[in-house]
Design a protein around this motif. Structure first.
Motif, PDB file in Angstrom:
ATOM      1  N   PHE A 167       0.774  -0.989   0.125  1.00 62.08           N
ATOM      2  CA  PHE A 167       0.012   0.096  -0.102  1.00 62.08           C
ATOM      3  C   PHE A 167       1.002   1.262  -0.060  1.00 62.08           C
ATOM      4  N   LEU A 170       2.070   1.789  -3.598  1.00 69.72           N
ATOM      5  CA  LEU A 170       0.716   2.170  -4.323  1.00 69.72           C
ATOM      6  C   LEU A 170       0.655   3.552  -3.987  1.00 69.72           C
ATOM      7  N   LYS A 171       0.636   3.906  -2.713  1.00 65.59           N
ATOM      8  CA  LYS A 171       0.614   5.585  -2.468  1.00 65.59           C
ATOM      9  C   LYS A 171       1.412   6.486  -3.099  1.00 65.59           C
ATOM     10  N   ASN A 173       3.422   5.877  -5.706  1.00 64.64           N
ATOM     11  CA  ASN A 173       3.380   5.591  -7.263  1.00 64.64           C
ATOM     12  C   ASN A 173       2.102   6.313  -7.860  1.00 64.64           C
ATOM     13  N   THR A 174       2.399   7.456  -8.146  1.00 63.98           N
ATOM     14  CA  THR A 174       1.153   8.421  -8.619  1.00 63.98           C
ATOM     15  C   THR A 174       0.501   7.651  -9.868  1.00 63.98           C
ATOM     16  N   LYS A 177      -1.561   4.462  -8.954  1.00 64.66           N
ATOM     17  CA  LYS A 177      -2.643   4.906  -8.027  1.00 64.66           C
ATOM     18  C   LYS A 177      -3.808   5.416  -9.040  1.00 64.66           C
ATOM     19  N   ARG A 178      -3.519   6.251  -9.869  1.00 69.30           N
ATOM     20  CA  ARG A 178      -4.413   6.841 -10.649  1.00 69.30           C
ATOM     21  C   ARG A 178      -5.211   5.869 -11.488  1.00 69.30           C
TER      22      ARG A 178
END
Length: 354
Positions: A167, A170-171, A173-174, A177-178
């Motif tokens: 997580f 993921l947070k 890595n923009t 995440k998008r």
């Protein structure tokens, strides 16, 4: 019974996927795939033996569905994580496209094959055929040479620590995440087309079995063709342009599906819609394989699996009750116009996926 079976088919995938991602990143992915397939085959074998002894109970089917769902929660992200280990980077789109085409072809052929088998033999024999094909698949997998991937930095950490790190990744890595948010929104919006088209066929064109079968088979046939198309074409250099174009065409064709005046026109649109699906999915898979660190492939593909497993049922919570108030065609057109809007926004927003 269908509701319970659907829950049994979704919940274990969601529950196990977080841990499966950690296992896939820590351990040998080839062995994880074989273990998941063997677990499912073992459960099916036990079911066949119980049926042969005369113990027929629907609860047994639910238990096997739970096990099969858990196996899928491990196997699907493991396969997606394994492919970059054995496929050159410039061939990822071709291989993922062919993989999608093979999967769709199986979906196209399996109902007919199942019907033919069940017409000449028993359900127990059908279960045993499933076990035999699993043994064949595992045997083939044993012959594939797979380079090892290192996960030494986390081998002494707890599983919960590795989940947390997924997580955190993921947070930070923009782009990923998008991409995941985009995928969730689109999955929610396409849920009417995924689940309500059989209802639309029965209400608008008639509930004959052959019509419902033709609806399923034309979509699968289109998806098989789409896999070949994306494998041969390779898509645009910018993977997201391919995905957003396919998403736009999907929405446009779904609107056409909603206004189809006769069943043959409906089948044509359904076939064309099937073609767009691999062109939407394969570039997303390749993007994740290319942009995610190999040590995080398992966790990221598991998050994608969780997103898909949650988004479609969530969409049905919204659109399912509406189908008893509003025509399915109207739901399809309104939701797919929103899909096109999302795709066009993503296509024209240069800063969204960077």
């Amino acid at each position: 019974m269908i509701t319970i079976s659907t829950i049994c088919g979704f919940l274990p995938q969601i529950a196990i996927s977080l841990f499966a991602g950690v296992w896939i990143d820590r351990y040998n992915r080839k062995k994880m795939i074989m273990l998941a397939d063997g677990m499912v085959a073992g459960a099916t074998l036990v079911l066949a033996l119980l049926f042969l002894t005369g113990f027929h109970h629907i609860v047994l089917l639910f238990i096997v569905l739970l096990i099969r769902s858990a196996g899928t929660g491990i196997q699907t992200p493991a396969v997606n994580a394994l492919i970059p280990q054995i496929v050159p980077k410039d061939k990822l789109m071709k291989v993922n496209g062919l993989n999608s085409s093979i999967t769709s072809l199986i979906m196209f052929l399996s109902p007919g094959a199942s019907g033919a088998i069940l017409s000449i033999t028993t359900i127990e024999t059908t279960f045993l055929i499933d076990v035999i094909t699993a043994i064949i698949g595992i045997s083939i997998m044993l012959t594939i040479a797979v380079p090892t991937h290192s996960a030494k930095e986390s081998e002494h950490k707890s599983k919960l620590y590795d989940i947390k790190q997924g997580f955190v990744y993921l947070k930070e890595n923009t782009f990923i995440k998008r991409l995941l948010i985009f995928l969730i929104i689109v999955m929610i919006l396409i849920s009417p087309s995924a689940f309500l088209t059989p209802l639309m066929v029965s209400r608008s064109f008639g509930a004959e079995v052959w019509k419902l079968t033709a609806s399923e088979m034309t979509f699968s046939a289109g998806a098989a063709v789409g896999g070949i198309v994306i494998a041969a074409w390779g898509g645009f250099r910018n993977r997201m342009h391919t995905t957003t174009l396919a998403c736009t065409l999907y929405g446009l064709l779904m609107v056409g599906l909603g206004v189809a005046p006769v069943f043959l026109v409906y089948l044509l649109f359904n076939f064309l819609i099937g073609i767009t699906m691999p062109c939407f999915n394969a570039p997303i898979t390749v993007l994740l394989q290319e942009k995610v660190e190999p040590s995080m492939h398992g966790r990221m593909f598991s998050l994608v699996q969780i997103s898909n497993s949650c988004a479609l049922p969530l969409g049905m919570v919204l659109f399912g009750p509406l189908a008893d108030i509003v025509k399915v065609e109207s739901l399809l057109m309104s939701s797919e116009i929103l899909v096109m809007a999302c795709a066009l926004y993503a296509m024209n927003s240069r800063r969204l996926f960077v």
